[in-house]
Design a protein around this motif. Structure first.
Motif, PDB file in Angstrom:
ATOM      1  N   CYS A  96      25.254  68.884  76.537  1.00  0.00           N
ATOM      2  CA  CYS A  96      26.757  69.197  75.831  1.00  0.00           C
ATOM      3  C   CYS A  96      26.446  69.499  73.788  1.00  0.00           C
ATOM      4  O   CYS A  96      25.462  69.798  74.245  1.00  0.00           O
ATOM      5  CB  CYS A  96      27.757  68.239  75.652  1.00  0.00           C
ATOM      6  N   SER A 290      29.692  68.615  82.295  1.00  0.00           N
ATOM      7  CA  SER A 290      29.776  69.595  80.929  1.00  0.00           C
ATOM      8  C   SER A 290      29.380  70.623  82.906  1.00  0.00           C
ATOM      9  O   SER A 290      28.880  71.562  82.643  1.00  0.00           O
ATOM     10  CB  SER A 290      28.579  69.610  80.187  1.00  0.00           C
ATOM     11  N   PHE A 321      36.321  62.699  70.249  1.00  0.00           N
ATOM     12  CA  PHE A 321      36.212  64.774  70.577  1.00  0.00           C
ATOM     13  C   PHE A 321      35.063  65.320  71.740  1.00  0.00           C
ATOM     14  O   PHE A 321      34.037  65.926  72.039  1.00  0.00           O
ATOM     15  CB  PHE A 321      35.757  64.701  69.461  1.00  0.00           C
ATOM     16  N   CYS A 322      34.637  64.674  72.823  1.00  0.00           N
ATOM     17  CA  CYS A 322      33.876  63.962  74.046  1.00  0.00           C
ATOM     18  C   CYS A 322      34.217  65.221  74.991  1.00  0.00           C
ATOM     19  O   CYS A 322      35.467  65.293  75.599  1.00  0.00           O
ATOM     20  CB  CYS A 322      33.466  62.905  74.393  1.00  0.00           C
ATOM     21  N   ASP A 323      34.722  66.938  74.329  1.00  0.00           N
ATOM     22  CA  ASP A 323      34.526  67.523  75.184  1.00  0.00           C
ATOM     23  C   ASP A 323      34.817  67.343  76.944  1.00  0.00           C
ATOM     24  O   ASP A 323      35.510  67.775  77.547  1.00  0.00           O
ATOM     25  CB  ASP A 323      34.523  68.737  74.593  1.00  0.00           C
ATOM     26  N   PRO A 324      33.412  67.509  77.659  1.00  0.00           N
ATOM     27  CA  PRO A 324      33.846  67.864  78.260  1.00  0.00           C
ATOM     28  C   PRO A 324      33.996  66.595  79.528  1.00  0.00           C
ATOM     29  O   PRO A 324      34.414  67.247  80.561  1.00  0.00           O
ATOM     30  CB  PRO A 324      31.941  67.794  79.170  1.00  0.00           C
ATOM     31  N   GLU A 326      37.091  65.351  78.293  1.00  0.00           N
ATOM     32  CA  GLU A 326      37.905  65.218  78.178  1.00  0.00           C
ATOM     33  C   GLU A 326      38.677  67.068  78.843  1.00  0.00           C
ATOM     34  O   GLU A 326      40.164  66.553  79.282  1.00  0.00           O
ATOM     35  CB  GLU A 326      38.226  66.272  75.876  1.00  0.00           C
ATOM     36  N   LEU A 327      37.806  67.362  79.309  1.00  0.00           N
ATOM     37  CA  LEU A 327      38.136  68.170  80.414  1.00  0.00           C
ATOM     38  C   LEU A 327      38.148  67.792  81.667  1.00  0.00           C
ATOM     39  O   LEU A 327      39.023  68.629  82.264  1.00  0.00           O
ATOM     40  CB  LEU A 327      36.819  69.777  80.000  1.00  0.00           C
TER      41      LEU A 327
ATOM     42  N   PRO B  90      43.740  66.654  75.301  1.00  0.00           N
ATOM     43  CA  PRO B  90      44.098  66.585  74.300  1.00  0.00           C
ATOM     44  C   PRO B  90      43.768  67.589  73.146  1.00  0.00           C
ATOM     45  O   PRO B  90      43.322  68.764  73.682  1.00  0.00           O
ATOM     46  CB  PRO B  90      42.370  65.306  73.613  1.00  0.00           C
ATOM     47  N   ASP B  92      42.169  67.904  70.237  1.00  0.00           N
ATOM     48  CA  ASP B  92      40.636  68.217  70.436  1.00  0.00           C
ATOM     49  C   ASP B  92      39.906  69.354  70.252  1.00  0.00           C
ATOM     50  O   ASP B  92      39.067  69.791  70.285  1.00  0.00           O
ATOM     51  CB  ASP B  92      39.936  66.959  69.530  1.00  0.00           C
ATOM     52  N   LEU B  93      40.641  69.374  71.549  1.00  0.00           N
ATOM     53  CA  LEU B  93      39.682  70.756  73.065  1.00  0.00           C
ATOM     54  C   LEU B  93      40.849  71.919  71.749  1.00  0.00           C
ATOM     55  O   LEU B  93      40.863  71.883  71.128  1.00  0.00           O
ATOM     56  CB  LEU B  93      40.548  70.542  74.585  1.00  0.00           C
ATOM     57  N   CYS B 144      30.608  74.369  76.250  1.00  0.00           N
ATOM     58  CA  CYS B 144      31.309  73.180  77.025  1.00  0.00           C
ATOM     59  C   CYS B 144      32.245  73.531  77.822  1.00  0.00           C
ATOM     60  O   CYS B 144      32.394  73.055  78.723  1.00  0.00           O
ATOM     61  CB  CYS B 144      31.505  72.214  76.446  1.00  0.00           C
ATOM     62  N   GLU B 395      34.676  74.576  69.142  1.00  0.00           N
ATOM     63  CA  GLU B 395      33.400  73.377  69.150  1.00  0.00           C
ATOM     64  C   GLU B 395      32.348  74.641  68.983  1.00  0.00           C
ATOM     65  O   GLU B 395      31.401  74.286  68.551  1.00  0.00           O
ATOM     66  CB  GLU B 395      32.562  72.329  70.478  1.00  0.00           C
TER      67      GLU B 395
END
Lengths: 374, 447
Positions: A96, A290, A321-324, A326-327, B90, B92-93, B144, B395
């Protein structure tokens, strides 16, 4: 029984320094579990995973924008605070973007003798990823040889693969014990074992792990099991949280974390081309979100874990804030709930609000336990 | 604050043409099926020359410009954001992504037909159309969010065939045959995928033309941006946003290549020759970074009150533009490969080898590579300072921005950092940003 693992984890820096003194070898700090440790081990290098310290800090603000995950900032803080001064090298495998910043800032502000960004492919579902990563590993092996001045022989790679695979098999054995109605080990203690695994010589870890398993096989703990939980999500080494939950009438019996099962689940299948077999292991492992596309392969795996470990509910955690993750978590939550597994979602930071989380966890456990009343 | 004009200025002659190309693009996508054509979705960085081989009636919609388009329509954007949040995603995406998903969830396209049947934006009085579902997804992945974005799109649409190319094979200065081939092999698999999902036979001739268009669009765009080294700058960044976007829509499209090469480039050359300024009172020059807060482009006009022009950014120069170091050591447009395409394999190899040099892909491997490019721009475009948008909405482009700030300061360039969001206006404080600009202008001596 668990004392040795806790000691390694809590005193990780002392362990690495002593190892260095004892062996006159080099220590490589690494971010992310996609780093092919077998190659380092074969070169006589001790790979140690960089983890945070769960302390509030104020040193990373000038280096990483606050919208990136607290874990990457906590890791960088360890470097900036000179807690890893003994490292000879530092590396990362492409995963990531968040953790990559800890690496790039670290190598600039705390330079090391050897640095490496390993181009681990993202599209692990592509049939071409094997050949590509094998070639990347060939280049990496040569760089390590040039750095250490030692040739990494096939024999050394075979030995490293053997030690690492044994470690993985033993961990599976440990996890099998957690399937019992009364698991002989808590989730918190397992987390200590896995973390220790990421910062010690695997041969030494294997030795202690065998002893631990032998003891646990005979053990029937006198503690309330309560609800059987799974925990899944981002990097998670928050033992305080695990302890809190397991003192609320629950036991973590399984996980899907890179500080847990994802780290060791797959073995290297030895083949003539050692680097190709190592590459295949990292391509085929249970993916980090990710890399989990186009198909979401983690979902059936997670559902299978729930079934096999007879889970009553799942705590989905993610680093803020961990995007992968969160997705992924919306789809994962839906899949779990469709399969009848209740979920609780919690967002983690470097430190967690234990009191507030306790209330939410207790409410969740009450909800899970409700069925028993009627 | 207002200062006397030092240079002549005039509006861009090609402005309306640029607007028409953009509007036609969204109209073509919406109407593709009515004419028996195909529509597909993918990112602004995707290898868009590949689907071009399916025929001349194949129309894309690229995700990031689409998200920005929605952001510009504040009411629609809020509706989209809230719809995505309600689904559990979320805040923040990536904000482009949330706008895009929201547009599917509420089934509203930001364009439609007005009472006279003209195709216009929703805020210009169009009755909105529903979101036109793509026939397939053709994406790339280096950030990502890229592949994951379309996993969710596919979920929301009940399943759309999807193919994603992993182009994150390492920085351009470490390119090897193996890295290029990894991408090429994926593209070849992708062509098989396209043939399967569309039932069409692939036309290599069309592919060759599209790759050629790609070379022209990306090289000529860089040439246009290089002309902005001139004092006064012929273009300001607010105008650049409306021009660079064509490359993000369809860089392999003939209409875009032709516009950059035959219309915009000659006009900008002419402006430089005649000393025509974008900002007639230009006394100070800055650049920005990452996407701007699209709902608040007025901050760029605010700079002009101080005699300050933002000449662009690595973002606007390098998102689509391809560059190389020239003999004199300065940055200029990448030379278009002098090769005739003779086979699919060879064309794809040339395409990938060229494209992997994209400046905006380099910082994904190391923020220090980006710092070097930013310092180069600051020097060669003769800047007085830099405004960094700490962009909560992306990001991918904000990665390493704090290190970029430190490097620019170390190189002697004053830096103003301001926090915001490219497409979620709830995260941008206009008054506070203007107050920061006031202080920054004082720092660089413009006040």
């Amino acid at each position: 029984m668990i004392h040795q693992f806790k000691d390694w984890e809590k005193n990780r820096h002392d362990y690495a320094k002593e190892w260095k003194e004892k062996t006159d070898g080099k220590v490589m700090g690494y971010f992310c579990t996609y780093v092919p440790e077998e190659i380092l081990y074969a070169a006589g290098i001790l790979p140690v995973r960089i983890l945070g310290s769960h302390e509030p800090q104020d040193v990373t603000e000038p280096h990483i924008f606050a919208m990136f995950c607290p874990f990457c900032r906590d890791c960088l803080a360890q470097g900036l605070k000179n807690r890893y001064k003994y490292l000879d090298g530092l590396m990362i495998a492409q995963s990531c973007l968040h953790i990559r910043q800890a690496y790039t800032s670290w190598v600039k502000h705390r330079p090391v003798d050897f640095e490496k960004f390993l181009c681990m492919p993202h599209k692990v579902q592509s049939p071409h990823a094997y050949e590509f990563l094998t070639e990347e590993l060939r280049v990496f092996k040569k760089e390590v040889e040039d750095w250490t001045g030692n040739k990494i022989t096939d024999k050394a790679l075979d030995e490293a693969i053997k030690v690492y695979n044994e470690n993985r098999r033993l961990m599976h054995k440990l996890y099998e014990l957690r399937k019992r109605d009364n698991p002989p080990i808590t989730g918190e203690d397992v987390m200590e074992v896995v973390m220790a695994m990421q910062m010690t010589d695997k041969a030494e870890h294997n030795k202690k792990l065998k002893e631990l398993i032998a003891n646990l096989e005979k053990s029937t703990p006198n503690r309330e099991v309560g609800s059987r939980l799974m925990i899944l999500g981002s990097e998670d080494d928050d033992t305080v949280f695990m302890n809190m939950v397991e003192n609320c009438g629950a036991t973590f019996v399984i996980d899907d974390h890179c500080t847990g099962s994802r780290y060791f689940w797959n073995e290297v299948v030895p083949e003539k081309d050692r680097l190709a077999s190592i590459a295949a292991r990292y391509i085929d492992r249970i993916p980090c979100p990710s890399k989990d596309w186009e198909e979401r392969k983690r979902i059936p795996h997670i559902l299978n874990l729930c079934k096999e470990w007879q889970v009553d509910g799942v705590i989905i955690m993610q680093q803020k804030f961990c995007d992968p993750h969160e997705l992924d978590f919306v789809a994962i939550k839906k899949a779990l709930e469709d399969a009848g597994y209740p979920t609780l979602f919690l967002e983690f930071d470097v430190t967690v609000p234990t009191g507030q989380f306790r209330i939410r966890v207790e409410a969740f456990l009450e909800m899970i336990g409700e069925e028993d009343l009627f | 604050m207002e200062q006397e004009a030092l240079y002549p200025t005039e509006k861009l002659k090609c402005w309306n043409e640029a607007k028409q190309i953009r509007m036609k693009y969204y109209q073509d996508y919406a109407e593709a099926r009515n004419k028996g054509g195909i529509r597909w979705a993918g990112g602004a960085w995707t290898f868009d020359a590949i689907p071009a081989g399916l025929g001349e009636d194949v129309y894309p919609i690229t995700s990031e410009p689409y998200g920005a388009t929605i952001a510009f329509d504040k009411d629609l954007s809020l509706e989209c954001m809230e719809a995505a949040e309600k689904e559990g995603y979320p805040r923040d995406l990536c904000s482009y992504m949330r706008n895009y998903w929201g547009s599917i969830l509420i089934d509203k396209y930001p364009f439609g037909y007005n009472d006279t049947g003209e195709f216009v934006a929703r805020f210009q009085g169009a009755k909105p159309l529903g979101f036109p579902k793509p026939d397939f997804i053709w994406q790339d992945h280096i950030c990502c969010s890229h592949a994951k974005w379309y996993q969710v799109v596919s979920d929301l649409e009940g399943g759309i065939p999807m193919f994603t190319v992993d182009n994150a094979v390492g920085p351009a200065n470490e390119l090897t045959d193996s890295k290029i081939k990894f991408v090429v092999e994926q593209l070849k698999d992708g062509i098989k995928f396209l043939e399967k999902v569309t039932g069409r036979e692939y036309d290599d001739g069309l592919l060759f033309k599209a790759i050629r268009n790609h070379f022209v669009s990306t090289s000529k765009w860089a040439e246009i941006c290089a002309l902005n080294k001139a004092i006064p700058a012929p273009l300001d960044e607010k105008s650049i946003y409306s021009l660079y976007v064509l490359g993000t829509l369809q860089k392999a499209g003939k209409q875009v290549a032709d516009f950059y090469e035959k219309t915009l480039l000659p006009e900008i050359k002419e402006r430089v020759k005649k000393g025509i300024a974008a900002v007639p009172n230009e006394r100070f020059r800055v650049m920005s970074d990452t996407q701007p807060p699209w709902s608040f482009l007025s901050i760029f006009r605010y700079l002009e009150k101080f005699g300050c022009v933002s000449i662009g950014s690595l973002y606007t120069f390098g998102l689509i533009g391809q560059w190389e170091v020239k003999k004199d050591g300065t940055w200029g447009p990448k030379t278009i490969p002098d090769v005739e395409f003779s086979s699919r394999d060879q064309a794809l190899y040339e395409y990938v080898k060229y494209e992997l040099h994209k400046p905006e892909w380099q910082h994904f491997y190391s923020c220090h590579l980006k710092s070097d490019m930013m310092i180069r721009i600051a020097r060669e475009w003769k800047l007085n300072g830099v405004m960094l948008h700490y962009n909560r909405g992306c990001e991918g482009l904000t990665v390493g921005i704090a290190e970029n700030r430190l490097a620019l300061l170390e190189a002697g360039f004053p830096v103003m950092a301001f926090e915001g969001n490219n497409a979620d206006e709830r995260e941008f404080d206009e008054a506070r940003t203007k107050a920061k600009i006031n202080a920054f202008m004082e720092t660089i001596g413009a006040k």
